[in-house]
Design a protein around this motif. Structure first.
Motif, mmCIF file in Angstrom:
data_model
loop_
_atom_site.group_PDB
_atom_site.id
_atom_site.type_symbol
_atom_site.label_atom_id
_atom_site.label_comp_id
_atom_site.label_asym_id
_atom_site.label_seq_id
_atom_site.Cartn_x
_atom_site.Cartn_y
_atom_site.Cartn_z
ATOM 1 N N MET A 83 -7.349 23.785 -42.412
ATOM 2 C CA MET A 83 -7.195 22.562 -43.182
ATOM 3 C C MET A 83 -8.526 21.814 -43.208
ATOM 4 O O MET A 83 -9.188 21.668 -42.181
ATOM 5 N N LEU A 84 -8.913 21.357 -44.365
ATOM 6 C CA LEU A 84 -10.178 20.657 -44.532
ATOM 7 C C LEU A 84 -10.017 19.165 -44.266
ATOM 8 O O LEU A 84 -8.995 18.564 -44.601
ATOM 9 N N THR A 85 -11.065 18.584 -43.692
ATOM 10 C CA THR A 85 -11.074 17.141 -43.489
ATOM 11 C C THR A 85 -11.389 16.456 -44.817
ATOM 12 O O THR A 85 -11.841 17.103 -45.775
ATOM 13 N N THR A 86 -11.187 15.158 -44.854
ATOM 14 C CA THR A 86 -11.500 14.401 -46.068
ATOM 15 C C THR A 86 -12.972 14.537 -46.420
ATOM 16 O O THR A 86 -13.324 14.740 -47.583
ATOM 17 N N ARG A 87 -13.849 14.455 -45.422
ATOM 18 C CA ARG A 87 -15.288 14.595 -45.664
ATOM 19 C C ARG A 87 -15.607 15.970 -46.238
ATOM 20 O O ARG A 87 -16.394 16.104 -47.169
ATOM 21 N N GLN A 88 -14.998 17.015 -45.688
ATOM 22 C CA GLN A 88 -15.249 18.366 -46.182
ATOM 23 C C GLN A 88 -14.753 18.523 -47.615
ATOM 24 O O GLN A 88 -15.402 19.172 -48.429
ATOM 25 N N ARG A 89 -13.624 17.930 -47.933
ATOM 26 C CA ARG A 89 -13.103 17.989 -49.305
ATOM 27 C C ARG A 89 -14.076 17.341 -50.287
ATOM 28 O O ARG A 89 -14.351 17.879 -51.358
ATOM 29 N N ILE A 90 -14.586 16.170 -49.914
ATOM 30 C CA ILE A 90 -15.527 15.462 -50.787
ATOM 31 C C ILE A 90 -16.805 16.273 -50.953
ATOM 32 O O ILE A 90 -17.313 16.442 -52.070
ATOM 33 N N LEU A 91 -17.337 16.788 -49.848
ATOM 34 C CA LEU A 91 -18.565 17.581 -49.924
ATOM 35 C C LEU A 91 -18.363 18.853 -50.736
ATOM 36 O O LEU A 91 -19.234 19.234 -51.533
ATOM 37 N N SER B 6 -15.754 28.818 -42.704
ATOM 38 C CA SER B 6 -14.394 28.893 -43.236
ATOM 39 C C SER B 6 -14.304 29.739 -44.500
ATOM 40 O O SER B 6 -13.216 29.935 -45.038
ATOM 41 N N GLY B 7 -15.441 30.213 -45.008
ATOM 42 C CA GLY B 7 -15.426 31.099 -46.166
ATOM 43 C C GLY B 7 -15.489 30.403 -47.510
ATOM 44 O O GLY B 7 -15.177 31.005 -48.531
ATOM 45 N N TYR B 8 -15.917 29.137 -47.531
ATOM 46 C CA TYR B 8 -16.020 28.407 -48.796
ATOM 47 C C TYR B 8 -17.432 28.428 -49.380
ATOM 48 O O TYR B 8 -17.600 28.262 -50.580
ATOM 49 N N LEU B 9 -18.434 28.589 -48.529
ATOM 50 C CA LEU B 9 -19.826 28.512 -48.979
ATOM 51 C C LEU B 9 -20.629 29.693 -48.472
ATOM 52 O O LEU B 9 -20.243 30.349 -47.507
ATOM 53 N N ASP B 10 -21.759 29.910 -49.137
ATOM 54 C CA ASP B 10 -22.711 30.925 -48.698
ATOM 55 C C ASP B 10 -24.109 30.355 -48.874
ATOM 56 O O ASP B 10 -24.328 29.494 -49.719
ATOM 57 N N ARG B 11 -25.031 30.844 -48.067
ATOM 58 C CA ARG B 11 -26.440 30.449 -48.185
ATOM 59 C C ARG B 11 -27.234 31.679 -48.625
ATOM 60 O O ARG B 11 -27.273 32.671 -47.903
ATOM 61 N N PRO B 12 -27.867 31.618 -49.805
ATOM 62 C CA PRO B 12 -28.667 32.758 -50.268
ATOM 63 C C PRO B 12 -29.823 33.072 -49.314
ATOM 64 O O PRO B 12 -30.189 34.214 -49.140
ATOM 65 N N HIS B 13 -30.387 32.030 -48.697
ATOM 66 C CA HIS B 13 -31.473 32.175 -47.734
ATOM 67 C C HIS B 13 -31.195 31.216 -46.589
ATOM 68 O O HIS B 13 -30.520 30.204 -46.756
ATOM 69 N N LEU C 55 -18.375 29.812 -52.973
ATOM 70 C CA LEU C 55 -17.751 31.126 -53.134
ATOM 71 C C LEU C 55 -16.472 30.965 -53.940
ATOM 72 O O LEU C 55 -16.055 29.841 -54.260
ATOM 73 N N ASP C 56 -15.818 32.072 -54.255
ATOM 74 C CA ASP C 56 -14.586 32.035 -55.044
ATOM 75 C C ASP C 56 -13.545 31.097 -54.439
ATOM 76 O O ASP C 56 -12.862 30.378 -55.158
ATOM 77 N N SER C 57 -13.425 31.108 -53.115
ATOM 78 C CA SER C 57 -12.426 30.253 -52.465
ATOM 79 C C SER C 57 -12.727 28.773 -52.695
ATOM 80 O O SER C 57 -11.816 27.950 -52.801
ATOM 81 N N ALA C 58 -13.998 28.407 -52.801
ATOM 82 C CA ALA C 58 -14.367 27.013 -53.070
ATOM 83 C C ALA C 58 -13.964 26.625 -54.490
ATOM 84 O O ALA C 58 -13.431 25.525 -54.706
ATOM 85 N N TYR C 59 -14.212 27.507 -55.453
ATOM 86 C CA TYR C 59 -13.797 27.223 -56.824
ATOM 87 C C TYR C 59 -12.278 27.100 -56.918
ATOM 88 O O TYR C 59 -11.763 26.216 -57.581
ATOM 89 N N ARG C 60 -11.591 27.984 -56.233
ATOM 90 C CA ARG C 60 -10.128 27.959 -56.231
ATOM 91 C C ARG C 60 -9.628 26.637 -55.649
ATOM 92 O O ARG C 60 -8.742 25.991 -56.212
#
Length: 77
Positions: free
Chosen positions: A1-9, A52-59, A67-72
């Protein structure tokens, strides 16, 4: 479960990436965050979202891309 801050970010990251097609940096997010937060706080939350699998860093030193899960999550919320 995401926090409010994480949802906004996560929302800011998805919107920033869609509009620029470039990784979104913590400094940019800290300036856009309502009420303001430090870049260090943003980096910590971004690391949690990456684990948590929502973001990735290219470098290692770059900003994050959603990532797809973030768009979803963005679309469903």
């Amino acid at each position: 479960m995401l926090t409010t801050r994480q949802r906004i970010l996560l929302k800011l990251i998805v919107e920033g990436y869609v509009s620029t097609a470039a990784p979104v940096a913590s400094d940019t997010l800290s300036r856009q965050y309502p009420g303001g937060v430090s870049p260090a706080t943003v980096r910590k939350e971004m690391a949690d979202l990456e684990e948590s699998g929502y973001l990735d860093r290219p470098h290692t030193s770059s900003g994050c891309v959603p990532l797809d899960s973030a768009y979803r999550f963005y679309v469903e919320s």
